[in-house]
Design an enzyme around this catalytic site. Structure first.
Site, PDB file in Angstrom:
ATOM      1  N   ASP A  96      31.461  11.964  74.428  1.00 29.02           N
ATOM      2  CA  ASP A  96      30.987  12.633  73.208  1.00 29.02           C
ATOM      3  C   ASP A  96      32.019  12.140  71.999  1.00 29.02           C
ATOM      4  OD1 ASP A  96      28.884  14.068  74.421  1.00 29.02           O
ATOM      5  OD2 ASP A  96      29.850  16.116  74.119  1.00 29.02           O
ATOM      6  N   ASP A 114      26.144  13.913  74.002  1.00 28.65           N
ATOM      7  CA  ASP A 114      25.360  14.995  73.539  1.00 28.65           C
ATOM      8  C   ASP A 114      24.371  14.650  72.622  1.00 28.65           C
ATOM      9  OD1 ASP A 114      25.682  17.899  74.200  1.00 28.65           O
ATOM     10  OD2 ASP A 114      26.345  18.171  71.950  1.00 28.65           O
ATOM     11  N   HIS A 153      20.621  15.977  71.509  1.00 29.39           N
ATOM     12  CA  HIS A 153      20.063  17.175  71.197  1.00 29.39           C
ATOM     13  C   HIS A 153      18.746  16.907  70.404  1.00 29.39           C
ATOM     14  CE1 HIS A 153      23.076  19.553  73.066  1.00 29.39           C
ATOM     15  NE2 HIS A 153      23.730  19.627  71.912  1.00 29.39           N
ATOM     16  N   SER A 205      21.058  25.606  71.556  1.00 20.39           N
ATOM     17  CA  SER A 205      22.420  25.796  71.128  1.00 20.39           C
ATOM     18  C   SER A 205      22.524  26.015  69.639  1.00 20.39           C
ATOM     19  CB  SER A 205      23.254  24.886  71.675  1.00 20.39           C
ATOM     20  OG  SER A 205      23.447  23.451  70.752  1.00 20.39           O
ATOM     21  N   HIS A 213      23.906  20.019  65.575  1.00 18.56           N
ATOM     22  CA  HIS A 213      24.937  18.731  65.772  1.00 18.56           C
ATOM     23  C   HIS A 213      24.289  17.752  66.884  1.00 18.56           C
ATOM     24  CE1 HIS A 213      25.807  21.449  69.244  1.00 18.56           C
ATOM     25  NE2 HIS A 213      26.056  20.619  69.615  1.00 18.56           N
ATOM     26  N   LYS A 240      22.893  14.205  77.609  1.00 17.85           N
ATOM     27  CA  LYS A 240      22.934  15.436  78.128  1.00 17.85           C
ATOM     28  C   LYS A 240      22.402  16.302  76.910  1.00 17.85           C
ATOM     29  CE  LYS A 240      27.854  16.225  76.825  1.00 17.85           C
ATOM     30  NZ  LYS A 240      27.650  17.225  75.794  1.00 17.85           N
ATOM     31  N   GLU A 291      21.903  24.226  77.492  1.00 16.38           N
ATOM     32  CA  GLU A 291      23.231  23.941  76.843  1.00 16.38           C
ATOM     33  C   GLU A 291      23.721  22.614  77.345  1.00 16.38           C
ATOM     34  OE1 GLU A 291      25.265  23.156  74.654  1.00 16.38           O
ATOM     35  OE2 GLU A 291      25.273  25.337  73.977  1.00 16.38           O
ATOM     36  N   ALA A 304      34.825  17.545  73.630  1.00 16.83           N
ATOM     37  CA  ALA A 304      35.793  18.607  73.031  1.00 16.83           C
ATOM     38  C   ALA A 304      36.467  19.176  74.391  1.00 16.83           C
ATOM     39  CB  ALA A 304      35.530  19.818  72.361  1.00 16.83           C
ATOM     40  N   CYS A 337      32.968  20.017  76.803  1.00 21.50           N
ATOM     41  CA  CYS A 337      32.227  19.222  77.674  1.00 21.50           C
ATOM     42  C   CYS A 337      33.343  18.474  78.409  1.00 21.50           C
ATOM     43  CB  CYS A 337      31.902  18.008  76.726  1.00 21.50           C
ATOM     44  SG  CYS A 337      30.582  16.701  77.555  1.00 21.50           S
TER      45      CYS A 337
HETATM   46  C1  VGL Z   1      29.953  20.299  73.323  1.00 22.62           C
HETATM   47  C2  VGL Z   1      29.757  21.957  71.668  1.00 22.62           C
HETATM   48  C3  VGL Z   1      28.568  21.740  71.261  1.00 22.62           C
HETATM   49  C4  VGL Z   1      30.666  19.631  74.126  1.00 22.62           C
HETATM   50  C5  VGL Z   1      28.428  20.261  73.118  1.00 22.62           C
HETATM   51  O1  VGL Z   1      30.100  18.805  74.983  1.00 22.62           O
HETATM   52  O2  VGL Z   1      31.834  19.667  73.915  1.00 22.62           O
HETATM   53  N1  VGL Z   1      30.484  21.179  72.336  1.00 22.62           N
HETATM   54  N2  VGL Z   1      27.804  20.990  72.232  1.00 22.62           N
HETATM   55 ZN    ZN Z   2      25.782  20.170  71.851  1.00 19.61          ZN
END
Ligand code: VGL
Ligand code: ZN
Length: 194
Positions: free
Chosen positions: A9, A60, A62, A68, A79, A105, A112, A145, A149
């Protein structure tokens, strides 16, 4: 048995966008430093680096209607929407990105999916499948983060039997206390913190 880096990420929304995380820019710099160290002595030819030390990217990724997102009843601002700048990998890491080693993902609007372990590449292969094809026993993990993740990806990799090394200076995080607690938890689960 080989080693691989899993870069998680490193996307603009997590670095400077809607979900900008602490230490994200440092994490990019330090990951580039790590890549230089493990590939030292090579000519710097892109293919040579990737053939001897695979670098796998998790994204990530989406759809705009992802569950989410706050506007869809979730907890995060919108995001990493596929096709937007916020969902792109940082430009300094781009030279190392290969499509077959990029795993997306969070593509399903209803799921999520913090763990990169659940990600798949364009050919539909999972991260674990490709690590096995590459004959990897050891994985080094960096990215964003720590509390979400990174933690979920590391714990899943460990459960699947890989030796997991966490590059602690190569992490971005939402909250510093949460970051420290997540590292302590991973260490307790047998993840090697470097
Ligand atoms: C994540 C917040 C929202 C992550 C993903 O993968 O760390 N954090 N979506
Ligand atoms: Zn996300």
């Amino acid at each position: 048995m080989n080693s691989a880096l899993i870069a998680v990420d490193f996307l603009y929304d997590f670095i400077e966008g809607s979900l900008a995380c602490a230490n994200a820019e440092n994490a990019v710099r330090n990951t580039l430093g790590y890549i230089e160290t493990v590939t030292k002595g090579q000519n710097g030819e892109e293919n040579e680096i990737l053939d001897t030390y695979p670098i796998l990217f998790v994204r990530d990724h989406h759809p705009a209607n992802h569950s989410s997102f706050i506007e869809n009843g979730g907890i995060w601002p919108s995001h990493c929407v596929a096709g937007t700048k916020g969902g792109e990998i940082h430009k300094d890491l781009q030279p190392y990105v290969r499509e077959e080693l990029t795993f997306d993902k969070g593509c399903d609007p209803s799921e999520e999916q913090y763990s990169g372990f659940e990600g798949t590449n364009a050919a539909g292969q999972s991260l674990a499948e490709v690590l096995e094809l590459l004959d990897c026993s050891d994985v080094f993990v960096s990215g964003i983060a720590t509390e979400y993740c990174i933690k979920n990806t590391c714990l899943d990799l460990k459960k699947a039997g890989f030796r997991v090394h966490l590059l602690q200076h190569c992490l971005g995080y939402v909250d510093e206390t949460g970051h420290r607690e997540a590292i302590a938890e991973m260490r307790q689960e047998g993840i090697i913190v470097e």
